[in-house]
Scaffold this motif. Structure first.
Motif, PDB file in Angstrom:
ATOM      1  N   PHE A 153       0.829  -1.195   0.000  1.00  0.00           N
ATOM      2  CA  PHE A 153       0.000   0.000   0.000  1.00  0.00           C
ATOM      3  C   PHE A 153       0.873   1.257   0.000  1.00  0.00           C
ATOM      4  O   PHE A 153       1.947   1.290   0.605  1.00  0.00           O
ATOM      5  CB  PHE A 153      -0.922   0.016   1.221  1.00  0.00           C
ATOM      6  CG  PHE A 153      -1.986  -1.038   1.190  1.00  0.00           C
ATOM      7  CD1 PHE A 153      -3.144  -0.854   0.450  1.00  0.00           C
ATOM      8  CD2 PHE A 153      -1.832  -2.217   1.900  1.00  0.00           C
ATOM      9  CE1 PHE A 153      -4.133  -1.825   0.415  1.00  0.00           C
ATOM     10  CE2 PHE A 153      -2.813  -3.199   1.876  1.00  0.00           C
ATOM     11  CZ  PHE A 153      -3.959  -2.998   1.124  1.00  0.00           C
ATOM     12  N   HIS A 154       0.373   2.301  -0.661  1.00  0.00           N
ATOM     13  CA  HIS A 154       0.983   3.617  -0.570  1.00  0.00           C
ATOM     14  C   HIS A 154       0.442   4.265   0.691  1.00  0.00           C
ATOM     15  O   HIS A 154      -0.751   4.557   0.777  1.00  0.00           O
ATOM     16  CB  HIS A 154       0.616   4.468  -1.791  1.00  0.00           C
ATOM     17  CG  HIS A 154       1.049   3.881  -3.097  1.00  0.00           C
ATOM     18  ND1 HIS A 154       2.363   3.863  -3.499  1.00  0.00           N
ATOM     19  CD2 HIS A 154       0.345   3.285  -4.084  1.00  0.00           C
ATOM     20  CE1 HIS A 154       2.455   3.288  -4.691  1.00  0.00           C
ATOM     21  NE2 HIS A 154       1.243   2.922  -5.062  1.00  0.00           N
ATOM     22  N   ARG A 155       1.302   4.466   1.680  1.00  0.00           N
ATOM     23  CA  ARG A 155       0.845   5.052   2.940  1.00  0.00           C
ATOM     24  C   ARG A 155       1.207   6.528   2.962  1.00  0.00           C
ATOM     25  O   ARG A 155       2.375   6.894   3.003  1.00  0.00           O
ATOM     26  CB  ARG A 155       1.430   4.290   4.123  1.00  0.00           C
ATOM     27  CG  ARG A 155       0.831   2.881   4.220  1.00  0.00           C
ATOM     28  CD  ARG A 155       1.167   2.166   5.500  1.00  0.00           C
ATOM     29  NE  ARG A 155       0.361   0.969   5.622  1.00  0.00           N
ATOM     30  CZ  ARG A 155       0.679  -0.206   5.100  1.00  0.00           C
ATOM     31  NH1 ARG A 155       1.803  -0.335   4.403  1.00  0.00           N
ATOM     32  NH2 ARG A 155      -0.120  -1.254   5.245  1.00  0.00           N
ATOM     33  N   LEU A 156       0.157   7.354   2.950  1.00  0.00           N
ATOM     34  CA  LEU A 156       0.307   8.798   2.863  1.00  0.00           C
ATOM     35  C   LEU A 156      -0.346   9.464   4.079  1.00  0.00           C
ATOM     36  O   LEU A 156      -0.759   8.781   5.029  1.00  0.00           O
ATOM     37  CB  LEU A 156      -0.302   9.292   1.551  1.00  0.00           C
ATOM     38  CG  LEU A 156       0.344   8.710   0.285  1.00  0.00           C
ATOM     39  CD1 LEU A 156      -0.474   9.077  -0.939  1.00  0.00           C
ATOM     40  CD2 LEU A 156       1.771   9.203   0.134  1.00  0.00           C
ATOM     41  N   LYS A 157      -0.450  10.753   4.028  1.00  0.00           N
ATOM     42  CA  LYS A 157      -0.956  11.508   5.175  1.00  0.00           C
ATOM     43  C   LYS A 157      -2.355  11.098   5.579  1.00  0.00           C
ATOM     44  O   LYS A 157      -2.704  11.110   6.772  1.00  0.00           O
ATOM     45  CB  LYS A 157      -0.920  13.002   4.835  1.00  0.00           C
ATOM     46  CG  LYS A 157      -1.245  13.931   5.982  1.00  0.00           C
ATOM     47  CD  LYS A 157      -1.086  15.384   5.548  1.00  0.00           C
ATOM     48  CE  LYS A 157      -1.384  16.337   6.697  1.00  0.00           C
ATOM     49  NZ  LYS A 157      -1.205  17.751   6.282  1.00  0.00           N
ATOM     50  N   ASP A 158      -3.180  10.726   4.617  1.00  0.00           N
ATOM     51  CA  ASP A 158      -4.574  10.390   4.902  1.00  0.00           C
ATOM     52  C   ASP A 158      -4.874   8.903   4.814  1.00  0.00           C
ATOM     53  O   ASP A 158      -6.029   8.497   4.684  1.00  0.00           O
ATOM     54  CB  ASP A 158      -5.516  11.170   3.984  1.00  0.00           C
ATOM     55  CG  ASP A 158      -5.169  11.041   2.514  1.00  0.00           C
ATOM     56  OD1 ASP A 158      -4.026  10.646   2.203  1.00  0.00           O
ATOM     57  OD2 ASP A 158      -6.026  11.339   1.671  1.00  0.00           O
ATOM     58  N   GLY A 159      -3.844   8.054   4.896  1.00  0.00           N
ATOM     59  CA  GLY A 159      -4.090   6.620   4.939  1.00  0.00           C
ATOM     60  C   GLY A 159      -3.318   5.838   3.900  1.00  0.00           C
ATOM     61  O   GLY A 159      -2.415   6.352   3.231  1.00  0.00           O
ATOM     62  N   GLY A 160      -3.678   4.551   3.790  1.00  0.00           N
ATOM     63  CA  GLY A 160      -3.033   3.664   2.821  1.00  0.00           C
ATOM     64  C   GLY A 160      -3.917   3.460   1.600  1.00  0.00           C
ATOM     65  O   GLY A 160      -5.150   3.416   1.709  1.00  0.00           O
ATOM     66  N   LEU A 169      10.207  12.772  -1.158  1.00  0.00           N
ATOM     67  CA  LEU A 169      10.280  13.088   0.265  1.00  0.00           C
ATOM     68  C   LEU A 169       8.892  13.283   0.869  1.00  0.00           C
ATOM     69  O   LEU A 169       8.612  12.814   1.981  1.00  0.00           O
ATOM     70  CB  LEU A 169      11.127  14.340   0.479  1.00  0.00           C
ATOM     71  CG  LEU A 169      12.628  14.185   0.187  1.00  0.00           C
ATOM     72  CD1 LEU A 169      13.332  15.525   0.307  1.00  0.00           C
ATOM     73  CD2 LEU A 169      13.262  13.152   1.112  1.00  0.00           C
ATOM     74  N   LEU A 170       8.014  13.959   0.149  1.00  0.00           N
ATOM     75  CA  LEU A 170       6.645  14.133   0.627  1.00  0.00           C
ATOM     76  C   LEU A 170       5.967  12.783   0.821  1.00  0.00           C
ATOM     77  O   LEU A 170       5.204  12.579   1.773  1.00  0.00           O
ATOM     78  CB  LEU A 170       5.854  14.987  -0.366  1.00  0.00           C
ATOM     79  CG  LEU A 170       6.243  16.462  -0.455  1.00  0.00           C
ATOM     80  CD1 LEU A 170       5.522  17.127  -1.628  1.00  0.00           C
ATOM     81  CD2 LEU A 170       5.913  17.190   0.844  1.00  0.00           C
ATOM     82  N   TYR A 171       6.240  11.884  -0.106  1.00  0.00           N
ATOM     83  CA  TYR A 171       5.671  10.529  -0.035  1.00  0.00           C
ATOM     84  C   TYR A 171       6.238   9.762   1.154  1.00  0.00           C
ATOM     85  O   TYR A 171       5.495   9.228   1.978  1.00  0.00           O
ATOM     86  CB  TYR A 171       5.972   9.802  -1.340  1.00  0.00           C
ATOM     87  CG  TYR A 171       5.534   8.349  -1.383  1.00  0.00           C
ATOM     88  CD1 TYR A 171       4.275   7.995  -1.849  1.00  0.00           C
ATOM     89  CD2 TYR A 171       6.385   7.324  -0.963  1.00  0.00           C
ATOM     90  CE1 TYR A 171       3.867   6.675  -1.904  1.00  0.00           C
ATOM     91  CE2 TYR A 171       5.987   5.997  -1.011  1.00  0.00           C
ATOM     92  CZ  TYR A 171       4.732   5.677  -1.475  1.00  0.00           C
ATOM     93  OH  TYR A 171       4.339   4.361  -1.515  1.00  0.00           O
ATOM     94  N   LYS A 172       7.556   9.708   1.266  1.00  0.00           N
ATOM     95  CA  LYS A 172       8.200   8.912   2.314  1.00  0.00           C
ATOM     96  C   LYS A 172       7.883   9.444   3.706  1.00  0.00           C
ATOM     97  O   LYS A 172       7.752   8.679   4.664  1.00  0.00           O
ATOM     98  CB  LYS A 172       9.712   8.899   2.094  1.00  0.00           C
ATOM     99  CG  LYS A 172      10.159   8.104   0.880  1.00  0.00           C
ATOM    100  CD  LYS A 172       9.880   6.611   1.037  1.00  0.00           C
ATOM    101  CE  LYS A 172      10.802   5.949   2.033  1.00  0.00           C
ATOM    102  NZ  LYS A 172      10.569   4.477   2.092  1.00  0.00           N
ATOM    103  N   LEU A 173       7.747  10.763   3.838  1.00  0.00           N
ATOM    104  CA  LEU A 173       7.499  11.364   5.146  1.00  0.00           C
ATOM    105  C   LEU A 173       6.007  11.506   5.447  1.00  0.00           C
ATOM    106  O   LEU A 173       5.632  12.061   6.480  1.00  0.00           O
ATOM    107  CB  LEU A 173       8.171  12.739   5.211  1.00  0.00           C
ATOM    108  CG  LEU A 173       9.712  12.717   5.094  1.00  0.00           C
ATOM    109  CD1 LEU A 173      10.263  14.139   5.031  1.00  0.00           C
ATOM    110  CD2 LEU A 173      10.332  11.942   6.244  1.00  0.00           C
ATOM    111  N   LYS A 174       5.175  11.025   4.531  1.00  0.00           N
ATOM    112  CA  LYS A 174       3.720  11.077   4.702  1.00  0.00           C
ATOM    113  C   LYS A 174       3.232  12.506   4.956  1.00  0.00           C
ATOM    114  O   LYS A 174       2.390  12.752   5.819  1.00  0.00           O
ATOM    115  CB  LYS A 174       3.272  10.154   5.835  1.00  0.00           C
ATOM    116  CG  LYS A 174       3.643   8.704   5.626  1.00  0.00           C
ATOM    117  CD  LYS A 174       3.200   7.831   6.786  1.00  0.00           C
ATOM    118  CE  LYS A 174       3.658   6.401   6.612  1.00  0.00           C
ATOM    119  NZ  LYS A 174       3.303   5.553   7.769  1.00  0.00           N
TER     120      LYS A 174
END
Length: 271
Positions: free
Chosen positions: A164-171, A215-220
């Motif tokens: 899953f892509h885990r971002l600021k608002d979930g996976g 970086l935005l992706y990795k740091l959520k």
């Protein structure tokens, strides 16, 4: 442009070529040349995908991108669709990106916009195709991508281990459903030049989208909507997500585990 009721119809490009220089283990086990022709619960995966698209009432034509069109003639149902004109073949290339670009050259302007999916998404249904295309029309983006939230999958299919892509608002995970509004949107296909599978290989995000997006992706630090908008901005087009509430949406048949899960679901679905 052909319409059915008030709904715009898309043509569909199904990517079905084998990887150059190798025989997929699932294809080898099934005794076929292409993984998408391997039977699952009694029927080839590609046949299932095409049928789901044709029955969705949102498709005016199916184009199958494949390296050897003659192998499709070995399947009676697909051969019938080729004869009646529901399905055509287009020549595949050695990479996903080049195959889509080559197919676009072979698809006439009258058959746009197009939806893109793969021949191993054996769990596709008319409903998920219909909801995706309707969603793509609603958001009016140049490019749309079908997405399912992590909680939708794990609630009923915890055994379906997904990257899953885990971002600021979930996976989130892709359902291998994409739409291109017109030929200008084709430039976004370049993001798959490195092979895609960004959830499994995060370094490809760096190569495809640049350091800041990585970086935005990795740091959520970014939402899924923010991420797809950022991707689109880099190409000068509007990209949007279509959220699909189907637990099976992100499951394509990549290996024996996903094959077993898919077959189990198909047996339950089909009795």
């Amino acid at each position: 442009m052909p319409m059915q009721g008030s709904k715009l119809q898309y043509s569909t490009l199904v990517l079905a070529a084998r990887r150059p220089g190798m025989l997929d283990p699932l294809a080898k086990a099934a005794g076929v040349t292409h993984k998408c022709l391997a039977p699952i619960n009694g029927r080839p995966m590609l046949e299932r995908v095409i049928e789901a698209v044709l029955q969705s009432d949102r498709c005016k034509h199916v184009y199958v991108s494949i390296d050897d069109p003659q192998v499709l003639r070995t399947n009676a149902k697909i051969s019938g669709w080729l004869v009646d004109g529901s399905v055509s073949t287009v020549s595949a290339r050695n990479s996903l990106t080049d195959s889509v670009l080559a197919a676009a050259e072979q698809i006439p302007d009258a058959d746009w916009p197009i939806m893109i999916t793969t021949g191993d998404n054996a769990l596709h249904t008319p409903e998920i195709v219909r909801d995706f295309i309707d969603g793509a029309e609603t958001n009016r983006a140049d490019v749309s991508c079908g997405i399912t939230r992590e909680e939708v999958v794990v609630a009923t299919l915890p055994e379906a281990a997904k990257a899953f892509h885990r971002l600021k608002d979930g996976g989130f995970s892709s359902c291998n459903l994409y739409s291109l509004k017109d030929r200008n949107a084709l430039k976004t296909v370049e993001v798959f030049r490195g092979g895609g599978q960004f959830g499994k290989r995060h370094i490809r995000i760096l190569k495809a989208f640049g350091l800041i997006s990585f970086l935005l992706y990795k740091l959520k630090m970014i939402t899924i909507d923010g991420m797809v908008r950022r991707i689109g901005k880099g190409f000068g087009v509007k990209v949007a997500a279509v959220f699909l509430p189907y637990d099976f949406g992100p499951i394509d048949v990549d290996d024996q585990n996903s094959f077993d899960i898919s077959e189990k679901l198909l047996r339950k679905r089909e009795g």
